[in-house]
Design a protein around this motif. Structure first.
Motif, PDB file in Angstrom:
ATOM      1  N   ILE A 147     -67.570 -44.602 -63.656  1.00 38.12           N
ATOM      2  CA  ILE A 147     -67.580 -44.158 -62.260  1.00 38.12           C
ATOM      3  C   ILE A 147     -68.180 -42.760 -62.165  1.00 38.12           C
ATOM      4  O   ILE A 147     -68.957 -42.455 -61.258  1.00 38.12           O
ATOM      5  N   ALA A 191     -71.845 -43.055 -62.411  1.00 35.12           N
ATOM      6  CA  ALA A 191     -72.386 -43.667 -61.203  1.00 35.12           C
ATOM      7  C   ALA A 191     -72.435 -42.652 -60.063  1.00 35.12           C
ATOM      8  O   ALA A 191     -73.401 -42.613 -59.287  1.00 35.12           O
ATOM      9  N   LEU A 192     -71.398 -41.809 -59.958  1.00 37.17           N
ATOM     10  CA  LEU A 192     -71.391 -40.789 -58.902  1.00 37.17           C
ATOM     11  C   LEU A 192     -72.549 -39.819 -59.109  1.00 37.17           C
ATOM     12  O   LEU A 192     -73.230 -39.429 -58.156  1.00 37.17           O
ATOM     13  N   LEU A 209     -75.710 -41.318 -58.048  1.00 42.67           N
ATOM     14  CA  LEU A 209     -75.854 -41.368 -56.587  1.00 42.67           C
ATOM     15  C   LEU A 209     -76.157 -39.992 -56.011  1.00 42.67           C
ATOM     16  O   LEU A 209     -76.321 -39.846 -54.800  1.00 42.67           O
ATOM     17  N   PHE A 252     -74.198 -37.122 -56.354  1.00 41.50           N
ATOM     18  CA  PHE A 252     -73.062 -36.240 -56.065  1.00 41.50           C
ATOM     19  C   PHE A 252     -72.931 -35.217 -57.188  1.00 41.50           C
ATOM     20  O   PHE A 252     -72.676 -35.567 -58.339  1.00 41.50           O
ATOM     21  N   VAL A 272     -69.005 -33.143 -59.743  1.00 40.04           N
ATOM     22  CA  VAL A 272     -67.896 -33.973 -60.209  1.00 40.04           C
ATOM     23  C   VAL A 272     -67.686 -33.675 -61.693  1.00 40.04           C
ATOM     24  O   VAL A 272     -68.588 -33.844 -62.502  1.00 40.04           O
ATOM     25  N   ASP A 331     -61.806 -34.783 -60.503  1.00 41.97           N
ATOM     26  CA  ASP A 331     -61.831 -33.327 -60.636  1.00 41.97           C
ATOM     27  C   ASP A 331     -63.203 -32.884 -60.148  1.00 41.97           C
ATOM     28  O   ASP A 331     -64.208 -33.143 -60.815  1.00 41.97           O
ATOM     29  N   VAL A 332     -63.239 -32.269 -58.975  1.00 42.91           N
ATOM     30  CA  VAL A 332     -64.530 -31.920 -58.376  1.00 42.91           C
ATOM     31  C   VAL A 332     -64.608 -30.413 -58.143  1.00 42.91           C
ATOM     32  O   VAL A 332     -63.584 -29.714 -58.164  1.00 42.91           O
ATOM     33  N   LEU A 390     -69.090 -45.859 -53.283  1.00 43.49           N
ATOM     34  CA  LEU A 390     -68.785 -46.354 -54.624  1.00 43.49           C
ATOM     35  C   LEU A 390     -67.329 -46.781 -54.829  1.00 43.49           C
ATOM     36  O   LEU A 390     -67.064 -47.851 -55.359  1.00 43.49           O
TER      37      LEU A 390
END
Lengths: 78, 78
Positions: free
Chosen positions: A21, A24-25, A28, A30, A33, B45-46, B62
């Motif tokens: 995940i 994948a983020l 995309l 982002f 993360v 955790d961002v 997602l």
């Protein structure tokens, strides 16, 4: 009585789903993360007189794998 | 910033996993369980400057299937 059970992997246990995940983020677009951990959530509707011990037992015997997972029980106001 | 994303099936959507767990709990002798719904939990955790819009976007693109699932974002104190 509504009860939420949060099951998450213990620290140090590899989490391939979370890593997938995470990637994948990033794919995309982002940014920022740092980490993703995947877990499970169970929403139970139980009789009002269900004891905390019984809820603990359900988690230990069925809902969570105590070797690699932790669980947290949260009672939700009905 | 730690963020928890709770993903659960919308009302009315069949939940075979939840039903299987319900039956298994009954089989183990737990009385008084009326309903079980299974969902997913993600712990992210961002970066601290991640906007709410970005988090929403991650869920929509997602983490959750918006056709059959709802999500809830919970920010956890670091």
């Amino acid at each position: 009585m509504k009860v939420r059970v949060h099951v998450s992997l213990k620290n140090g246990v590899l989490d391939p789903q979370g890593r997938a995940i995470h990637h994948a983020l990033e794919g995309l677009g982002f940014a920022g993360v740092k980490d993703v951990r995947a877990g499970r959530l169970f929403e139970l509707d139980v009789a009002d007189d269900t004891s905390d011990d019984a809820l603990d037992d359900m988690c230990r015997k069925l809902l969570a794998n105590m070797v690699i997972e932790n669980y947290r029980i949260e009672k939700v106001a009905a």
